[in-house]
Design a protein around this motif. Structure first.
Motif, PDB file in Angstrom:
ATOM      1  N   GLU A  93      47.804  38.108  35.510  1.00 20.24           N
ATOM      2  CA  GLU A  93      47.973  36.806  36.145  1.00 20.24           C
ATOM      3  C   GLU A  93      47.709  36.905  37.637  1.00 20.24           C
ATOM      4  O   GLU A  93      47.120  36.002  38.238  1.00 20.24           O
ATOM      5  CB  GLU A  93      49.389  36.290  35.884  1.00 20.24           C
TER       6      GLU A  93
ATOM      7  N   LYS B 223      44.033  37.052  38.172  1.00 22.17           N
ATOM      8  CA  LYS B 223      43.438  35.736  37.973  1.00 22.17           C
ATOM      9  C   LYS B 223      43.644  34.864  39.206  1.00 22.17           C
ATOM     10  O   LYS B 223      42.749  34.118  39.638  1.00 22.17           O
ATOM     11  CB  LYS B 223      44.032  35.067  36.743  1.00 22.17           C
ATOM     12  N   ARG B 224      44.836  34.891  39.777  1.00 18.87           N
ATOM     13  CA  ARG B 224      45.091  34.070  40.953  1.00 18.87           C
ATOM     14  C   ARG B 224      44.224  34.511  42.119  1.00 18.87           C
ATOM     15  O   ARG B 224      43.671  33.681  42.849  1.00 18.87           O
ATOM     16  CB  ARG B 224      46.577  34.176  41.342  1.00 18.87           C
ATOM     17  N   GLU B 225      44.128  35.822  42.294  1.00 22.02           N
ATOM     18  CA  GLU B 225      43.300  36.314  43.380  1.00 22.02           C
ATOM     19  C   GLU B 225      41.846  35.928  43.173  1.00 22.02           C
ATOM     20  O   GLU B 225      41.131  35.558  44.127  1.00 22.02           O
ATOM     21  CB  GLU B 225      43.447  37.839  43.493  1.00 22.02           C
ATOM     22  N   ARG B 226      41.391  36.043  41.939  1.00 16.63           N
ATOM     23  CA  ARG B 226      40.005  35.670  41.654  1.00 16.63           C
ATOM     24  C   ARG B 226      39.800  34.167  41.874  1.00 16.63           C
ATOM     25  O   ARG B 226      38.762  33.722  42.325  1.00 16.63           O
ATOM     26  CB  ARG B 226      39.645  36.033  40.205  1.00 16.63           C
ATOM     27  N   GLY B 227      40.833  33.441  41.533  1.00 15.14           N
ATOM     28  CA  GLY B 227      40.725  31.986  41.721  1.00 15.14           C
ATOM     29  C   GLY B 227      40.626  31.622  43.176  1.00 15.14           C
ATOM     30  O   GLY B 227      39.946  30.668  43.558  1.00 15.14           O
ATOM     31  N   LYS B 228      41.230  32.327  44.053  1.00 18.06           N
ATOM     32  CA  LYS B 228      41.171  32.061  45.469  1.00 18.06           C
ATOM     33  C   LYS B 228      39.820  32.466  46.038  1.00 18.06           C
ATOM     34  O   LYS B 228      39.299  31.851  46.966  1.00 18.06           O
ATOM     35  CB  LYS B 228      42.261  32.821  46.208  1.00 18.06           C
ATOM     36  N   GLN B 229      39.224  33.493  45.541  1.00 15.69           N
ATOM     37  CA  GLN B 229      37.987  34.027  46.073  1.00 15.69           C
ATOM     38  C   GLN B 229      36.772  33.209  45.624  1.00 15.69           C
ATOM     39  O   GLN B 229      35.777  33.110  46.332  1.00 15.69           O
ATOM     40  CB  GLN B 229      37.804  35.501  45.666  1.00 15.69           C
ATOM     41  N   ILE B 230      36.764  32.641  44.446  1.00 10.06           N
ATOM     42  CA  ILE B 230      35.596  31.895  43.920  1.00 10.06           C
ATOM     43  C   ILE B 230      35.712  30.456  44.414  1.00 10.06           C
ATOM     44  O   ILE B 230      36.721  29.772  44.088  1.00 10.06           O
ATOM     45  CB  ILE B 230      35.561  31.952  42.377  1.00 10.06           C
TER      46      ILE B 230
ATOM     47  N   SER C 133      35.121  26.397  44.766  1.00 16.45           N
ATOM     48  CA  SER C 133      34.952  25.357  43.746  1.00 16.45           C
ATOM     49  C   SER C 133      33.644  24.604  44.003  1.00 16.45           C
ATOM     50  O   SER C 133      33.135  24.606  45.133  1.00 16.45           O
ATOM     51  CB  SER C 133      36.159  24.389  43.765  1.00 16.45           C
TER      52      SER C 133
END
Length: 237
Positions: free
Chosen positions: A216, A219-226, A228
């Motif tokens: 998790e 996933k959060r870190e990846r979500g911040k880096q990619i 939108s």
């Protein structure tokens, strides 16, 4: 008749066996009986020897008396011959002949009695020595018997104190303790295995929860880096 003889022999054999057992059971009584019998025989032999010695003394006195009478008759005969008294000389010759025969008989009997008295004396002394020897043997044998019985009682006591029975009992206790220890080890091992299984399960659950948490976090870190699509002005359509 043969049947009665066989029965009599059987009874004698049984009696001898019974007496033998009684004798072996009481050896002191056997020695006392043997000594009493020998003392009785010794008493009889002593009386007989005393009788022979008495008769020898009596014959010796008679022989001395008759020898003295014979010497006197011979002197009287010489006087009668010198005096020429033929009638007195003939009477004295007859008296001398009778005394010669009596002295010869007494001498012969005295010789025989002397030999018998010497034999009786030797037998009496030998019998007395036998009694003394038997008494000494009684003391020695009874002492040896007492020692043998004491040693036998000691051996029986030592056998009674034999550690075999105690060792067998100790071995049984040791085996029982060993079995209990083995059972305790098995129970502890089984308990430890169950605990280890539970701990392993907990560790697995903890590891799974940690992995999910890490996932998790990734996933959060990846979500911040990619970025939108809105950031690039791209309308989604």
């Amino acid at each position: 008749m043969q049947l009665f003889r066989r029965i009599r022999n059987l009874v004698r054999g049984l009696a001898a066996t019974w007496i033998g057992r009684r004798e072996r059971g009481n050896p002191e009584a056997v020695y006392e009986a043997a000594l009493a019998e020998r003392c009785e025989q010794y008493g009889k032999l002593r009386v007989a020897a005393a009788g022979v010695l008495y008769m020898r003394g009596k014959l010796m006195r008679e022989l001395e008396r008759e020898t003295a009478a014979l010497a006197s008759v011979r002197r009287q005969l010489a006087l009668a011959v010198d005096a020429g008294d033929d009638e007195a000389a003939l009477a004295l010759i007859g008296r001398r002949t009778a005394l010669d025969a009596e002295v010869e008989r007494l001498g012969r009997e005295l010789t025989e009695l002397t030999a018998e008295a010497e034999d009786a004396t030797r037998n009496l002394a030998a019998f007395h020595e036998e009694i003394v020897r038997l008494r000494d043997e009684k003391v020695r044998m009874l002492a040896r018997l007492t020692n043998a019985r004491a040693r036998l009682r000691l051996q029986e006591a030592l056998q009674g104190l034999s550690p075999d029975a105690d060792l067998r009992a100790l071995e049984g206790v040791r085996e029982h303790v060993g079995r209990l220890l083995a059972e305790t080890h098995l129970v502890r091992t089984a308990g430890d295995s169950d605990l280890e299984r539970r701990l392993a399960h907990i560790r697995e659950q903890e590891a799974g929860a940690g992995a999910r948490a890490e996932l998790e976090e990734l996933k959060r870190e990846r979500g911040k880096q990619i970025p939108s699509p809105a950031q690039f002005g791209v309308a989604i359509g």
